[in-house]
Scaffold this motif. Sequence first.
Motif, short mmCIF file in Angstrom:
data_model
loop_
_atom_site.label_atom_id
_atom_site.label_comp_id
_atom_site.label_asym_id
_atom_site.label_seq_id
_atom_site.Cartn_x
_atom_site.Cartn_y
_atom_site.Cartn_z
N ASN A 1 19.95 7.05 -48.68
CA ASN A 1 20.28 8.43 -48.36
C ASN A 1 19.05 9.12 -47.77
N LYS A 2 19.17 9.68 -46.59
CA LYS A 2 18.01 10.26 -45.93
C LYS A 2 17.53 11.53 -46.62
N MET A 3 18.41 12.23 -47.35
CA MET A 3 17.98 13.42 -48.10
C MET A 3 17.11 13.04 -49.30
N GLN B 1 13.97 1.54 -43.78
CA GLN B 1 14.34 1.90 -42.41
C GLN B 1 14.74 3.38 -42.38
N PRO B 2 13.94 4.25 -41.76
CA PRO B 2 14.21 5.69 -41.77
C PRO B 2 15.35 6.10 -40.84
N SER B 3 15.74 5.22 -39.94
CA SER B 3 16.84 5.53 -39.02
C SER B 3 17.81 4.36 -38.98
N ALA B 4 18.85 4.47 -39.81
CA ALA B 4 19.89 3.44 -39.85
C ALA B 4 21.06 3.98 -40.66
N ASP C 1 28.57 1.96 -35.43
CA ASP C 1 27.24 1.67 -34.88
C ASP C 1 26.19 1.95 -35.95
N SER C 2 25.60 0.90 -36.49
CA SER C 2 24.63 1.06 -37.57
C SER C 2 23.38 1.82 -37.14
N ALA C 3 23.10 1.84 -35.84
CA ALA C 3 21.92 2.54 -35.33
C ALA C 3 22.19 4.02 -35.09
N LYS C 4 23.45 4.42 -35.16
CA LYS C 4 23.80 5.82 -34.94
C LYS C 4 23.70 6.56 -36.26
N ASP C 5 22.54 7.12 -36.50
CA ASP C 5 22.23 7.76 -37.79
C ASP C 5 21.87 9.22 -37.55
N PRO C 6 22.85 10.15 -37.64
CA PRO C 6 22.57 11.56 -37.35
C PRO C 6 21.67 12.22 -38.39
N TYR C 7 21.43 11.53 -39.51
CA TYR C 7 20.60 12.13 -40.57
C TYR C 7 19.27 11.42 -40.73
N ALA C 8 18.86 10.69 -39.70
CA ALA C 8 17.60 9.95 -39.76
C ALA C 8 16.43 10.89 -40.04
N VAL C 9 15.42 10.34 -40.69
CA VAL C 9 14.23 11.14 -41.03
C VAL C 9 13.03 10.66 -40.24
#
Length: 227
Positions: A149-151, A166-169, A217-225
Amino acid sequence: MKRRDFLAAGSVALVGVMLAPQLLAATQEKPLQILALVFDDYETLDLHGPVEMLGHMKNVQIKLVGAKSIIRSYQGPRVVTDVSMEQVTPCDLFIVPGGLGTRSLVEDATLLSWLNAQAAVSNKVFSICTGSALLAKAGVLDGVSATTNKMAYQWVMSLSNKVHWQPSARWVDEGKFLTSSGVSAGTDAALFYVRQLRGDDEARRIERLTEYHWNDDSAKDPYAVEI
């Protein structure tokens, strides 16, 4: 902790816990065995989103495992466990959800030891949200690329410097381990697992059946940090 009657029959010792021998043999006719950990204050959608998707595959058996018979989710509804944590249960997929309950459980030595043993008899380990915090603290993810969880990213990352965070996934799949980002990402990752196991047509069938808009798409992470 009381042993369930249906699990009381013969068992053998494994890594300080008990292993039911009748669960060792897998055949083509045997259902896909999915085991999901539950604990007080688990995040409801972390568990029930993936279970909804996985449970629409044919020939699947899903069981809940926990430290007691009745477990309360963070949102309030309770579930009844099927399997005792007095033993480990060989399975095809072991699910570890997250939630606020993980904040204290990362210090529970008994749980962490059990997680290590359970992961060893699971063909694939799938965490959702801060479920990866438990796996990381148990040492299960040492040397593995994983996300969370990016939060809660900074907190989870602080628990182990042996994990390749991985910060963006949206999710990360690395062989035996499938880890996903926060809450709804677990549902996306569950459909990925369906596709991996049964093909894209089956994953799309379940997507349509549940009227769910799958982020595939595993790379499409709108909450990446940003690190």
